[in-house]
Design a protein around this motif. Structure first.
Motif, PDB file in Angstrom:
ATOM      1  N   ILE A   1      -1.710  -1.101  -4.114  1.00  0.00           N
ATOM      2  CA  ILE A   1      -2.927  -0.289  -4.162  1.00  0.00           C
ATOM      3  C   ILE A   1      -2.300   1.323  -3.872  1.00  0.00           C
ATOM      4  O   ILE A   1      -1.419   1.234  -2.699  1.00  0.00           O
ATOM      5  N   ILE A   2      -2.449   2.007  -4.665  1.00  0.00           N
ATOM      6  CA  ILE A   2      -1.842   3.401  -4.509  1.00  0.00           C
ATOM      7  C   ILE A   2      -3.050   4.439  -4.022  1.00  0.00           C
ATOM      8  O   ILE A   2      -4.156   4.610  -4.888  1.00  0.00           O
ATOM      9  N   TYR A   3      -3.055   5.146  -3.093  1.00  0.00           N
ATOM     10  CA  TYR A   3      -3.939   6.200  -2.589  1.00  0.00           C
ATOM     11  C   TYR A   3      -3.315   7.609  -3.057  1.00  0.00           C
ATOM     12  O   TYR A   3      -2.295   7.900  -2.593  1.00  0.00           O
ATOM     13  N   TYR A   4      -4.061   8.323  -3.986  1.00  0.00           N
ATOM     14  CA  TYR A   4      -3.717   9.744  -4.301  1.00  0.00           C
ATOM     15  C   TYR A   4      -4.404  10.510  -3.667  1.00  0.00           C
ATOM     16  O   TYR A   4      -5.748  10.632  -3.808  1.00  0.00           O
ATOM     17  N   THR A   5      -3.784  11.089  -2.539  1.00  0.00           N
ATOM     18  CA  THR A   5      -4.515  11.634  -1.321  1.00  0.00           C
ATOM     19  C   THR A   5      -4.996  13.131  -1.812  1.00  0.00           C
ATOM     20  O   THR A   5      -6.342  13.409  -1.549  1.00  0.00           O
TER      21      THR A   5
ATOM     22  N   PHE B   1      -0.229  10.487 -13.081  1.00  0.00           N
ATOM     23  CA  PHE B   1      -1.479   9.746 -12.876  1.00  0.00           C
ATOM     24  C   PHE B   1      -2.150   9.547 -14.245  1.00  0.00           C
ATOM     25  O   PHE B   1      -2.778   8.621 -14.510  1.00  0.00           O
ATOM     26  N   ASP B   2      -1.906  10.529 -15.226  1.00  0.00           N
ATOM     27  CA  ASP B   2      -2.698  10.479 -16.667  1.00  0.00           C
ATOM     28  C   ASP B   2      -2.015   9.426 -17.325  1.00  0.00           C
ATOM     29  O   ASP B   2      -2.501   9.057 -18.231  1.00  0.00           O
ATOM     30  N   GLU B   3      -0.907   8.881 -16.933  1.00  0.00           N
ATOM     31  CA  GLU B   3      -0.322   7.427 -17.455  1.00  0.00           C
ATOM     32  C   GLU B   3      -0.900   6.188 -17.030  1.00  0.00           C
ATOM     33  O   GLU B   3      -0.734   5.091 -17.838  1.00  0.00           O
ATOM     34  N   LEU B   4      -1.959   6.191 -16.072  1.00  0.00           N
ATOM     35  CA  LEU B   4      -2.445   5.003 -15.672  1.00  0.00           C
ATOM     36  C   LEU B   4      -3.901   4.414 -16.432  1.00  0.00           C
ATOM     37  O   LEU B   4      -4.338   5.310 -17.081  1.00  0.00           O
ATOM     38  N   ASP B   5      -3.907   3.161 -16.278  1.00  0.00           N
ATOM     39  CA  ASP B   5      -5.050   2.564 -16.765  1.00  0.00           C
ATOM     40  C   ASP B   5      -6.343   2.891 -16.144  1.00  0.00           C
ATOM     41  O   ASP B   5      -6.540   2.237 -14.847  1.00  0.00           O
TER      42      ASP B   5
ATOM     43  N   TYR C   1      -6.061   3.425  -6.473  1.00  0.00           N
ATOM     44  CA  TYR C   1      -5.693   2.462  -7.761  1.00  0.00           C
ATOM     45  C   TYR C   1      -4.856   1.447  -7.569  1.00  0.00           C
ATOM     46  O   TYR C   1      -4.285   1.348  -6.644  1.00  0.00           O
ATOM     47  N   TYR C   2      -5.415   0.419  -8.209  1.00  0.00           N
ATOM     48  CA  TYR C   2      -4.834  -1.057  -8.359  1.00  0.00           C
ATOM     49  C   TYR C   2      -3.976  -1.030  -9.339  1.00  0.00           C
ATOM     50  O   TYR C   2      -4.341  -0.887 -10.551  1.00  0.00           O
ATOM     51  N   MET C   3      -2.638  -1.157  -9.011  1.00  0.00           N
ATOM     52  CA  MET C   3      -1.433  -1.201 -10.099  1.00  0.00           C
ATOM     53  C   MET C   3      -0.985  -2.559 -10.236  1.00  0.00           C
ATOM     54  O   MET C   3      -0.348  -3.224  -9.379  1.00  0.00           O
ATOM     55  N   ARG C   4      -1.188  -3.197 -11.353  1.00  0.00           N
ATOM     56  CA  ARG C   4      -0.902  -4.592 -11.534  1.00  0.00           C
ATOM     57  C   ARG C   4       0.708  -4.684 -11.774  1.00  0.00           C
ATOM     58  O   ARG C   4       1.299  -3.553 -11.922  1.00  0.00           O
ATOM     59  N   PHE C   5       1.264  -5.715 -11.360  1.00  0.00           N
ATOM     60  CA  PHE C   5       2.819  -5.821 -11.287  1.00  0.00           C
ATOM     61  C   PHE C   5       3.374  -5.397 -12.668  1.00  0.00           C
ATOM     62  O   PHE C   5       4.252  -4.852 -13.062  1.00  0.00           O
ATOM     63  N   GLU C   6       2.482  -5.922 -13.695  1.00  0.00           N
ATOM     64  CA  GLU C   6       3.089  -5.648 -15.016  1.00  0.00           C
ATOM     65  C   GLU C   6       3.194  -4.199 -15.205  1.00  0.00           C
ATOM     66  O   GLU C   6       4.038  -3.660 -15.893  1.00  0.00           O
ATOM     67  N   GLU C   7       2.380  -3.217 -14.732  1.00  0.00           N
ATOM     68  CA  GLU C   7       2.357  -1.799 -15.144  1.00  0.00           C
ATOM     69  C   GLU C   7       3.512  -1.332 -14.266  1.00  0.00           C
ATOM     70  O   GLU C   7       4.106  -0.677 -14.686  1.00  0.00           O
TER      71      GLU C   7
ATOM     72  N   ALA D   1       0.866  -0.942  -0.044  1.00  0.00           N
ATOM     73  CA  ALA D   1      -0.045  -0.171  -0.002  1.00  0.00           C
ATOM     74  C   ALA D   1       0.921   1.121  -0.071  1.00  0.00           C
ATOM     75  O   ALA D   1       1.696   1.423   0.777  1.00  0.00           O
ATOM     76  N   LYS D   2       0.550   2.155  -0.857  1.00  0.00           N
ATOM     77  CA  LYS D   2       1.457   3.211  -0.987  1.00  0.00           C
ATOM     78  C   LYS D   2       0.426   4.795  -1.039  1.00  0.00           C
ATOM     79  O   LYS D   2      -0.739   4.305  -1.478  1.00  0.00           O
ATOM     80  N   GLU D   3       1.087   5.804  -0.679  1.00  0.00           N
ATOM     81  CA  GLU D   3       0.142   6.980  -0.569  1.00  0.00           C
ATOM     82  C   GLU D   3       1.064   7.948  -1.469  1.00  0.00           C
ATOM     83  O   GLU D   3       2.213   7.907  -1.464  1.00  0.00           O
ATOM     84  N   CYS D   4       0.299   8.764  -2.264  1.00  0.00           N
ATOM     85  CA  CYS D   4       0.994   9.849  -2.933  1.00  0.00           C
ATOM     86  C   CYS D   4       0.066  10.981  -2.934  1.00  0.00           C
ATOM     87  O   CYS D   4      -1.029  11.011  -3.149  1.00  0.00           O
ATOM     88  N   SER D   5       0.965  12.185  -2.734  1.00  0.00           N
ATOM     89  CA  SER D   5       0.015  13.482  -2.373  1.00  0.00           C
ATOM     90  C   SER D   5       0.099  14.347  -3.747  1.00  0.00           C
ATOM     91  O   SER D   5      -0.266  15.560  -3.757  1.00  0.00           O
ATOM     92  N   ALA D   6       0.643  13.693  -4.872  1.00  0.00           N
ATOM     93  CA  ALA D   6       0.896  14.692  -6.000  1.00  0.00           C
ATOM     94  C   ALA D   6       0.126  13.857  -7.307  1.00  0.00           C
ATOM     95  O   ALA D   6      -0.099  12.591  -7.121  1.00  0.00           O
ATOM     96  N   ASP D   7       0.285  14.499  -8.457  1.00  0.00           N
ATOM     97  CA  ASP D   7      -0.129  13.568  -9.650  1.00  0.00           C
ATOM     98  C   ASP D   7       0.564  12.731 -10.217  1.00  0.00           C
ATOM     99  O   ASP D   7       0.768  12.099 -10.842  1.00  0.00           O
ATOM    100  N   THR D   8       2.201  12.832  -9.573  1.00  0.00           N
ATOM    101  CA  THR D   8       3.024  12.206  -9.930  1.00  0.00           C
ATOM    102  C   THR D   8       3.691  11.346  -8.931  1.00  0.00           C
ATOM    103  O   THR D   8       3.884  11.890  -7.794  1.00  0.00           O
ATOM    104  N   PHE D   9       3.776  10.160  -9.264  1.00  0.00           N
ATOM    105  CA  PHE D   9       4.367   9.120  -8.085  1.00  0.00           C
ATOM    106  C   PHE D   9       5.750   8.793  -8.426  1.00  0.00           C
ATOM    107  O   PHE D   9       6.233   8.199  -9.568  1.00  0.00           O
ATOM    108  N   PRO D  10       6.867   9.183  -7.235  1.00  0.00           N
ATOM    109  CA  PRO D  10       8.079   8.761  -7.511  1.00  0.00           C
ATOM    110  C   PRO D  10       8.449   7.412  -7.375  1.00  0.00           C
ATOM    111  O   PRO D  10       7.951   6.900  -6.240  1.00  0.00           O
TER     112      PRO D  10
END
Length: 177
Positions: free
Chosen positions: A112-116, A146-150, A122-128, A78-87
């Motif tokens: 599982i990424i939470y964009y605060t 964020f706009d690169e995500l499925d 967001y559910y991010m597959r390992f492939e992604e 589980a990860k959190e991200c406070s911006a539109d770009t995930f480092p």
């Protein structure tokens, strides 16, 4: 106990929601998922010896959660991200390596990424995540936008106290060979 509110998740609430979701999945007989504690060695305790005030990590941890869904092994972080770009520095090389080995053994790995700021899960597959990781390793961006995500993996919630990630595990499985 954490709750959802108009300002989004706060603190360890993402973890609390995942833990409650896992309890519900277990009660329903759908899955058995365990939170993996990070191994630490206490260095200093408070005066009453009730609370650790200083500690160090014994070893690198792998992922936050591991278990099985109807006989299928899964692991995720589980990860959190406070911006539109995930480092990508928020995901460690040893975690990518573990998830890749887990996948090779027939398991399902994901984040599982939470964009605060967006209040979006967001559910991010390992492939992604692997695609973004390899891009960075070959000199490309060391983050993803964020706009690169499925968009089909944005977790749709009906109940704000439950994260229906098993729906996305099924979708992930359906896209595999």
């Amino acid at each position: 106990m954490g709750t959802w509110n108009s300002r989004g998740l706060r603190g360890s609430t993402l973890e609390d929601l995942i833990n409650r979701t896992n309890e519900q999945y277990e009660e329903l007989g759908l899955a058995l998922i365990q939170k993996i504690p990070t191994p630490i060695t206490p260095v200093q305790m408070d005066k009453e010896h009730r609370h650790i005030t200083l500690a160090y990590f014994d070893k690198i941890s792998t992922v936050d959660y591991i278990g099985a869904v109807q006989g299928i092994p899964i692991c995720f972080d589980a990860k959190e991200c406070s911006a539109d770009t995930f480092p990508l520095q928020n995901v460690h090389e040893h975690q990518i390596s573990f998830m890749e080995k887990y996948e090779k053994q027939g398991g399902i790995s994901f984040l599982i990424i939470y964009y605060t700021t967006k209040d979006v899960l967001y559910y991010m597959r390992f492939e992604e995540i692997k695609k973004f990781w390899e891009r960075a390793m070959h000199g490309g961006r060391k983050s993803f936008r964020f706009d690169e995500l499925d968009s089909q993996y944005i977790i749709q919630q009906k109940n704000r106290a439950f994260i229906p990630y098993l729906n996305y595990v099924q979708k992930d499985l359906d896209t595999r060979d």
